[in-house]
Enzyme design. Sequence first.
Site, mmCIF file in Angstrom:
data_model
loop_
_atom_site.group_PDB
_atom_site.id
_atom_site.type_symbol
_atom_site.label_atom_id
_atom_site.label_comp_id
_atom_site.label_asym_id
_atom_site.label_seq_id
_atom_site.Cartn_x
_atom_site.Cartn_y
_atom_site.Cartn_z
ATOM 1 N N TYR A 109 27.431 34.819 19.960
ATOM 2 C CA TYR A 109 26.832 33.261 20.543
ATOM 3 C C TYR A 109 26.048 32.760 19.525
ATOM 4 O O TYR A 109 25.276 33.592 19.184
ATOM 5 C CB TYR A 109 25.965 32.805 22.281
ATOM 6 C CG TYR A 109 24.983 31.871 21.781
ATOM 7 C CD1 TYR A 109 25.997 31.100 22.363
ATOM 8 C CD2 TYR A 109 24.569 31.558 21.178
ATOM 9 C CE1 TYR A 109 25.197 29.238 22.913
ATOM 10 C CE2 TYR A 109 23.564 29.662 20.812
ATOM 11 C CZ TYR A 109 24.465 28.694 22.057
ATOM 12 O OH TYR A 109 23.585 27.377 21.945
ATOM 13 N N GLU A 197 26.588 24.774 17.375
ATOM 14 C CA GLU A 197 26.677 25.796 18.080
ATOM 15 C C GLU A 197 28.078 25.986 17.524
ATOM 16 O O GLU A 197 29.122 25.909 18.225
ATOM 17 C CB GLU A 197 26.765 25.343 19.558
ATOM 18 C CG GLU A 197 26.748 26.111 20.435
ATOM 19 C CD GLU A 197 26.486 25.661 21.883
ATOM 20 O OE1 GLU A 197 27.560 25.108 22.600
ATOM 21 O OE2 GLU A 197 26.002 25.887 22.907
#
Length: 399
Positions: A109, A197
């Site tokens: 992530y 992101e």
Amino acid sequence: MDIHEYQAKTILADFGVSVPPGALAYSPEQASYRARELGGDRWVVKAQVHAGGRGKAGGVHLCDSEHAIEDACDKMFGSKLVTHQTGAEGKGVYRVYVEAAVPIEQEFYLGFVMDRSTQRVMIVASAEGGMEIEEISADKPDSIVRSTVEPAVGLQDFQAREIAFALGIAPGLVSKMVRTLQGCYRAFSELDATMVEINPLVVTGDDRVIALDAKMTFDDNALFRHPQVAELRDKSQEDPRESRAADRGLSYVGLDGNIGCIVNGAGLAMATMDTIMLAGGEPANFLDIGGGATPERVAKAFRLVMSDKNVQAVLVNIFAGINRCDWVAEGVVQALQEVQVDVPVIVRLAGTNVEEGQKILAKSGLPIIRANTLMEAAERAVGAWQNDLSMGHQLRIAK
Ligand code: ADP
Ligand code: MG
């Protein structure tokens, strides 16, 4: 402003981030044609909507034939994809992205956000990729690596290397990770993003570091500096009430209640919404007419608020500094004469030219409910709305 995954990937690729080869399609036939152009024998077909969580909601399909691609597209095109980020009404699917399927070894992530407490860009990373960051922070908080960037010098290579090491990435892949981090950071700062992101960022069997998903959000107030970003806007993904308002230079946030609020300033909007809730009601929106509002602008605001079918009372709450109460009052009167307003209207004015404003409202002969304080206004709005329901609309303004 949000953009689509394929748009974010194009931007990030320009900044040196590796992404899988992919192409956009507007129909099932075009999608299978795109797959043929891309080559290979496994593809991922992904609904392009402004929301994450598509994988779990049927918006990401792994396909191994053109037939499977068309099947996946038939399911998605024209449907409303409901993910945990879209709300119950979902988001319409009008474009899909066809991408080469990548063999995943390891998932990470990676997020870049504004950290208000340090007033810095913060990098948030975890070796638990694929899960949402909320889940990671609930289930594996220790896996999260955080690092703030000193704006005067930007992201330094040693700092990027530190993040890569902390994620436990293989030594041979550190330089690729650094390149990815640097690319994201430069895209973030040069384009005035508020969020970048990548989830997941993956390591492949053949030692590549690739962004499989990408999400970028931009600062609306800086879009004028980036016309190439501003033109990526996709209104089909926005609340139509909000885009109509933005087109008219008004700032509108749609909510689920039934008291429409016309106010000036975001702070007053918050206070108005809180007070409505305190009085037992629920706001349908907050519409900020801004400073220096002309009667025409107020009338436009009324039109917008009345176009929301949930609105059963309108509360106008103005604290005039730069604004003038008499102008706002004229706008209210003008709106009630021109726009079909068949719900109770409550007006609270304070500040510059308040007496003139009150006179205009009183002289208009329109059944406007006036209030002196915010609490009074909120109570009257909630009361008028409740009465309105029980009295069969007798308080409504006849047209
Ligand atoms: P969302 O976050 O909206 O669910 P993603 O783009 O992250 O959408 O896709 C969901 C999952 O699908 C990813 O976590 C990944 O496992 C898989 N996936 C996405 N793109 C690819 C790709 N090009 N190759 C292989 N797997 C992919
Ligand atoms: Mg994702």
